[in-house]
Design a protein around this motif. Structure first.
Motif, PDB file in Angstrom:
ATOM      1  N   TRP A 240       0.820  -1.214   0.000  1.00  0.00           N
ATOM      2  CA  TRP A 240       0.000   0.000   0.000  1.00  0.00           C
ATOM      3  C   TRP A 240       0.853   1.263   0.000  1.00  0.00           C
ATOM      4  CZ3 TRP A 240       0.396   3.661   3.702  1.00  0.00           C
ATOM      5  CH2 TRP A 240       0.817   3.299   4.980  1.00  0.00           C
ATOM      6  N   MET A 241       2.077   1.201   0.528  1.00  0.00           N
ATOM      7  CA  MET A 241       2.925   2.387   0.470  1.00  0.00           C
ATOM      8  C   MET A 241       3.338   2.709  -0.965  1.00  0.00           C
ATOM      9  SD  MET A 241       5.361   2.678   3.833  1.00  0.00           S
ATOM     10  CE  MET A 241       6.424   1.311   3.422  1.00  0.00           C
ATOM     11  N   LYS A 242       3.463   1.657  -1.800  1.00  0.00           N
ATOM     12  CA  LYS A 242       3.832   1.866  -3.206  1.00  0.00           C
ATOM     13  C   LYS A 242       2.622   2.077  -4.113  1.00  0.00           C
ATOM     14  CE  LYS A 242       8.266  -0.525  -3.305  1.00  0.00           C
ATOM     15  NZ  LYS A 242       9.126  -1.480  -4.046  1.00  0.00           N
ATOM     16  N   TRP A 243       1.444   1.986  -3.546  1.00  0.00           N
ATOM     17  CA  TRP A 243       0.208   2.067  -4.331  1.00  0.00           C
ATOM     18  C   TRP A 243       0.141   3.320  -5.208  1.00  0.00           C
ATOM     19  CZ3 TRP A 243      -5.025   0.504  -1.653  1.00  0.00           C
ATOM     20  CH2 TRP A 243      -6.062   0.509  -2.598  1.00  0.00           C
ATOM     21  N   PRO A 244       0.262   4.541  -4.665  1.00  0.00           N
ATOM     22  CA  PRO A 244       0.102   5.722  -5.526  1.00  0.00           C
ATOM     23  C   PRO A 244       1.380   6.159  -6.227  1.00  0.00           C
ATOM     24  CG  PRO A 244       0.338   6.428  -3.270  1.00  0.00           C
ATOM     25  CD  PRO A 244       0.425   4.924  -3.251  1.00  0.00           C
ATOM     26  N   GLY A 245       2.534   5.595  -5.829  1.00  0.00           N
ATOM     27  CA  GLY A 245       3.807   6.094  -6.334  1.00  0.00           C
ATOM     28  C   GLY A 245       3.962   6.016  -7.832  1.00  0.00           C
ATOM     29  N   GLN A 246       3.505   4.925  -8.452  1.00  0.00           N
ATOM     30  CA  GLN A 246       3.674   4.751  -9.885  1.00  0.00           C
ATOM     31  C   GLN A 246       2.778   5.683 -10.696  1.00  0.00           C
ATOM     32  OE1 GLN A 246       2.099   0.920 -11.342  1.00  0.00           O
ATOM     33  NE2 GLN A 246       1.323   0.584  -9.284  1.00  0.00           N
ATOM     34  N   MET A 247       1.836   6.346 -10.030  1.00  0.00           N
ATOM     35  CA  MET A 247       0.942   7.269 -10.715  1.00  0.00           C
ATOM     36  C   MET A 247       1.503   8.687 -10.783  1.00  0.00           C
ATOM     37  SD  MET A 247      -2.556   5.904  -8.897  1.00  0.00           S
ATOM     38  CE  MET A 247      -3.611   7.064  -9.777  1.00  0.00           C
ATOM     39  N   ILE A 248       2.640   8.936 -10.153  1.00  0.00           N
ATOM     40  CA  ILE A 248       3.254  10.267 -10.182  1.00  0.00           C
ATOM     41  C   ILE A 248       3.820  10.525 -11.571  1.00  0.00           C
ATOM     42  CG2 ILE A 248       5.050  11.717  -9.186  1.00  0.00           C
ATOM     43  CD1 ILE A 248       4.808  10.123  -6.610  1.00  0.00           C
ATOM     44  N   ALA A 249       3.429  11.622 -12.167  1.00  0.00           N
ATOM     45  CA  ALA A 249       3.816  11.922 -13.548  1.00  0.00           C
ATOM     46  C   ALA A 249       5.282  12.321 -13.668  1.00  0.00           C
ATOM     47  CB  ALA A 249       2.919  13.036 -14.107  1.00  0.00           C
ATOM     48  N   ASP A 250       5.769  13.124 -12.753  1.00  0.00           N
ATOM     49  CA  ASP A 250       7.151  13.608 -12.813  1.00  0.00           C
ATOM     50  C   ASP A 250       8.109  12.467 -12.464  1.00  0.00           C
ATOM     51  OD1 ASP A 250       9.505  14.971 -12.767  1.00  0.00           O
ATOM     52  OD2 ASP A 250       9.023  16.254 -11.059  1.00  0.00           O
ATOM     53  N   PRO A 251       8.994  12.062 -13.392  1.00  0.00           N
ATOM     54  CA  PRO A 251       9.894  10.926 -13.126  1.00  0.00           C
ATOM     55  C   PRO A 251      10.813  11.153 -11.932  1.00  0.00           C
ATOM     56  CG  PRO A 251       9.855  11.456 -15.464  1.00  0.00           C
ATOM     57  CD  PRO A 251       9.137  12.571 -14.775  1.00  0.00           C
ATOM     58  N   GLU A 252      11.321  12.386 -11.794  1.00  0.00           N
ATOM     59  CA  GLU A 252      12.228  12.648 -10.676  1.00  0.00           C
ATOM     60  C   GLU A 252      11.486  12.579  -9.349  1.00  0.00           C
ATOM     61  OE1 GLU A 252      15.379  16.064  -9.097  1.00  0.00           O
ATOM     62  OE2 GLU A 252      14.360  16.289 -11.032  1.00  0.00           O
ATOM     63  N   LEU A 253      10.292  13.161  -9.291  1.00  0.00           N
ATOM     64  CA  LEU A 253       9.499  13.102  -8.071  1.00  0.00           C
ATOM     65  C   LEU A 253       9.097  11.658  -7.757  1.00  0.00           C
ATOM     66  CD1 LEU A 253       8.049  14.570  -5.783  1.00  0.00           C
ATOM     67  CD2 LEU A 253       6.075  14.845  -7.305  1.00  0.00           C
ATOM     68  N   ARG A 254       8.791  10.876  -8.798  1.00  0.00           N
ATOM     69  CA  ARG A 254       8.433   9.475  -8.602  1.00  0.00           C
ATOM     70  C   ARG A 254       9.601   8.693  -8.000  1.00  0.00           C
ATOM     71  NH1 ARG A 254       6.610   8.616 -13.358  1.00  0.00           N
ATOM     72  NH2 ARG A 254       8.360   7.527 -14.313  1.00  0.00           N
ATOM     73  N   ALA A 255      10.824   8.967  -8.488  1.00  0.00           N
ATOM     74  CA  ALA A 255      12.008   8.273  -7.975  1.00  0.00           C
ATOM     75  C   ALA A 255      12.295   8.672  -6.533  1.00  0.00           C
ATOM     76  CB  ALA A 255      13.212   8.574  -8.857  1.00  0.00           C
ATOM     77  N   ARG A 256      12.162   9.970  -6.235  1.00  0.00           N
ATOM     78  CA  ARG A 256      12.419  10.437  -4.863  1.00  0.00           C
ATOM     79  C   ARG A 256      11.379   9.870  -3.890  1.00  0.00           C
ATOM     80  NH1 ARG A 256      15.924  11.814  -7.684  1.00  0.00           N
ATOM     81  NH2 ARG A 256      16.497   9.734  -6.930  1.00  0.00           N
ATOM     82  N   HIS A 257      10.147   9.797  -4.358  1.00  0.00           N
ATOM     83  CA  HIS A 257       9.097   9.244  -3.496  1.00  0.00           C
ATOM     84  C   HIS A 257       9.347   7.753  -3.244  1.00  0.00           C
ATOM     85  CE1 HIS A 257       5.029   7.828  -2.318  1.00  0.00           C
ATOM     86  NE2 HIS A 257       4.964   9.008  -1.727  1.00  0.00           N
ATOM     87  N   ALA A 258       9.823   7.019  -4.239  1.00  0.00           N
ATOM     88  CA  ALA A 258      10.151   5.605  -4.061  1.00  0.00           C
ATOM     89  C   ALA A 258      11.261   5.440  -3.028  1.00  0.00           C
ATOM     90  CB  ALA A 258      10.567   4.990  -5.394  1.00  0.00           C
ATOM     91  N   GLU A 259      12.227   6.343  -3.022  1.00  0.00           N
ATOM     92  CA  GLU A 259      13.288   6.284  -2.015  1.00  0.00           C
ATOM     93  C   GLU A 259      12.732   6.513  -0.614  1.00  0.00           C
ATOM     94  OE1 GLU A 259      16.296   9.057  -3.050  1.00  0.00           O
ATOM     95  OE2 GLU A 259      16.925   7.993  -4.864  1.00  0.00           O
ATOM     96  N   LEU A 260      11.765   7.423  -0.508  1.00  0.00           N
ATOM     97  CA  LEU A 260      11.134   7.671   0.788  1.00  0.00           C
ATOM     98  C   LEU A 260      10.380   6.433   1.270  1.00  0.00           C
ATOM     99  CD1 LEU A 260      10.394   9.632   3.057  1.00  0.00           C
ATOM    100  CD2 LEU A 260       8.448  10.396   1.662  1.00  0.00           C
ATOM    101  N   VAL A 261       9.678   5.776   0.349  1.00  0.00           N
ATOM    102  CA  VAL A 261       8.980   4.534   0.703  1.00  0.00           C
ATOM    103  C   VAL A 261       9.970   3.495   1.213  1.00  0.00           C
ATOM    104  CG1 VAL A 261       7.698   2.576  -0.241  1.00  0.00           C
ATOM    105  CG2 VAL A 261       7.034   4.909  -0.851  1.00  0.00           C
ATOM    106  N   ASN A 262      11.098   3.360   0.524  1.00  0.00           N
ATOM    107  CA  ASN A 262      12.100   2.375   0.935  1.00  0.00           C
ATOM    108  C   ASN A 262      12.679   2.706   2.308  1.00  0.00           C
ATOM    109  OD1 ASN A 262      11.709   1.131  -1.524  1.00  0.00           O
ATOM    110  ND2 ASN A 262      13.454   2.140  -2.507  1.00  0.00           N
ATOM    111  N   ALA A 263      12.878   3.993   2.576  1.00  0.00           N
ATOM    112  CA  ALA A 263      13.444   4.390   3.870  1.00  0.00           C
ATOM    113  C   ALA A 263      12.482   4.076   5.011  1.00  0.00           C
ATOM    114  CB  ALA A 263      13.773   5.880   3.848  1.00  0.00           C
ATOM    115  N   ILE A 264      11.201   4.387   4.814  1.00  0.00           N
ATOM    116  CA  ILE A 264      10.219   4.106   5.864  1.00  0.00           C
ATOM    117  C   ILE A 264      10.032   2.600   6.045  1.00  0.00           C
ATOM    118  CG2 ILE A 264       7.792   4.369   6.527  1.00  0.00           C
ATOM    119  CD1 ILE A 264       7.800   7.092   5.220  1.00  0.00           C
ATOM    120  N   SER A 265      10.061   1.852   4.941  1.00  0.00           N
ATOM    121  CA  SER A 265       9.924   0.391   5.054  1.00  0.00           C
ATOM    122  C   SER A 265      11.119  -0.212   5.785  1.00  0.00           C
ATOM    123  CB  SER A 265       9.770  -0.235   3.667  1.00  0.00           C
ATOM    124  OG  SER A 265      10.962  -0.109   2.916  1.00  0.00           O
ATOM    125  N   LEU A 266      12.319   0.365   5.591  1.00  0.00           N
ATOM    126  CA  LEU A 266      13.487  -0.107   6.328  1.00  0.00           C
ATOM    127  C   LEU A 266      13.310   0.127   7.825  1.00  0.00           C
ATOM    128  CD1 LEU A 266      16.370  -1.211   6.469  1.00  0.00           C
ATOM    129  CD2 LEU A 266      17.196   1.129   6.065  1.00  0.00           C
TER     130      LEU A 266
END
Length: 350
Positions: A240-266
């Motif tokens: 569910w943390m990755k649920w909306p991430g792939q819908m982000i249009a801006d590639p850079e913002l999408r990548a940064r948000h994925a890093e945030l998801v990974n940090a919180i999951s860690l």
């Protein structure tokens, strides 16, 4: 040959001493500390710019939703299975007095954990992890997802799949409280002793070996259950943390948000592993003391027949494979978070 001190031979059901129920408080304090740290030293007011893929949003949202539903259903099934295992062992092996004691402890643990998903005191800060990931993104991305339940049984207030996610996560939190309490209590029950003992000599030592072997087996079983439960829980969290991430249009913002998801999951994976250690280590140390005391009694007896009986149980040897499996069980939530961080859906997101 030395004189044998009288030993206990097991009769009847198992009884847990009240003093061991204090171990149940240790994981509660770990949970309190981890949530306090995340709620007060994280940023629960994260705002992200509106940047959602409009043309492909429905398909992207649905594909992520079905992954979440798969993880949720599997996690719910695992929780039900472990709860059933615990209660079946409790009623079949333990005395009514022992069952009552552990059930009271179970109620206390469940009530304490419910604070984190129902009451949510203001002094603890925010508990909703999607706020740490940008609540506006979750609402914007998921609200456009059509939900059948919103037309029949739920009052979604235009929030669509976002409201559905909240409802299902709330149900998962409730069963998590009971399933986690069950595996913790099951671990503590490894310290239970036989009810109505009578005194024997050499047979008492052999019986003590059986008791210790069963206690070790019980602690190992619930350690593996804990690792499975929290690892599957990490899969659910990541889904569910990755649920909306792939819908982000801006590639850079999408990548940064994925890093945030990974940090919180860690962070979640580390806190889950510490949670396992908080109740496994005390039980393991107490069993080690009992085993050491037992081997001193065997050495004092000096009877080779008892030594052969005891050697058959192999309770003093920590096999390298067994130790490795236990280490894997303890760190499995961290491994699950790391594996989940490596899985991306860029091919779907475009």
């Amino acid at each position: 040959m030395g004189i044998i001190p009288p030993r206990l031979y097991p009769r009847g059901r198992l009884v847990i001493a009240p003093r061991y129920l204090g171990i149940l408080a240790l994981p509660a304090f770990v949970l309190l500390a981890s949530e306090y740290l995340l709620g007060n030293f994280g940023n629960s007011a994260l705002l992200l710019p509106a940047s959602v893929k409009v043309e492909t949003a429905p398909l992207l949202e649905l594909s992520a939703r079905y992954r979440f539903l798969s993880a949720w259903f599997f996690y719910f099934a695992v929780c039900v299975i472990f709860i059933a295992i615990f209660f079946s062992e409790l009623w079949s092996r333990h005395s009514p007095r022992s069952a009552l004691r552990i059930l009271l402890g179970l109620v206390a643990v469940v009530a304490f954990t419910m604070v984190f998903n129902t009451i949510e005191p203001a002094w603890m800060g925010s508990f909703e992890a999607y706020e740490l990931l940008g609540k506006s993104l979750f609402v914007d991305a998921l609200s456009q997802g059509r939900l059948r339940a919103c037309e029949t049984s739920l009052a979604c207030d235009g929030e669509g799949a976002f409201h559905g996610m909240e409802v299902l996560l709330d149900k998962a939190n409730h069963i998590t409280s009971l399933a986690a309490a069950a595996v913790i209590a099951g671990m503590v029950l490894a310290l239970a002793r036989p009810h109505r003992p009578y005194l024997l000599s050499s047979k008492g030592l052999a019986a003590e070996a059986v008791i210790l072997k069963e206690a070790q087996d019980t602690s190992s079983r619930y350690l593996y259950c804990s690792g499975i439960l929290l690892s599957v829980g990490m899969v659910l969290v990541l889904s569910w943390m990755k649920w909306p991430g792939q819908m982000i249009a801006d590639p850079e913002l999408r990548a940064r948000h994925a890093e945030l998801v990974n940090a919180i999951s860690l962070y979640r994976g580390v806190s889950y592993s510490v949670l396992i250690l908080s109740y496994y280590m005390p039980v393991s140390l107490i069993l080690m003391v009992r085993i050491e005391r037992f081997h001193k009694a065997v050495a004092a007896h000096g009877n080779p027949e008892i030594a052969e009986q005891v050697a058959g149980f192999d309770i003093n040897r920590i096999a390298s494979l067994e130790a490795f499996k236990k280490i894997i069980a303890i760190v499995s939530p961290i491994l699950a978070s790391a594996l989940g961080a490596a899985v991306t859906f860029e091919g779907i997101g475009g």
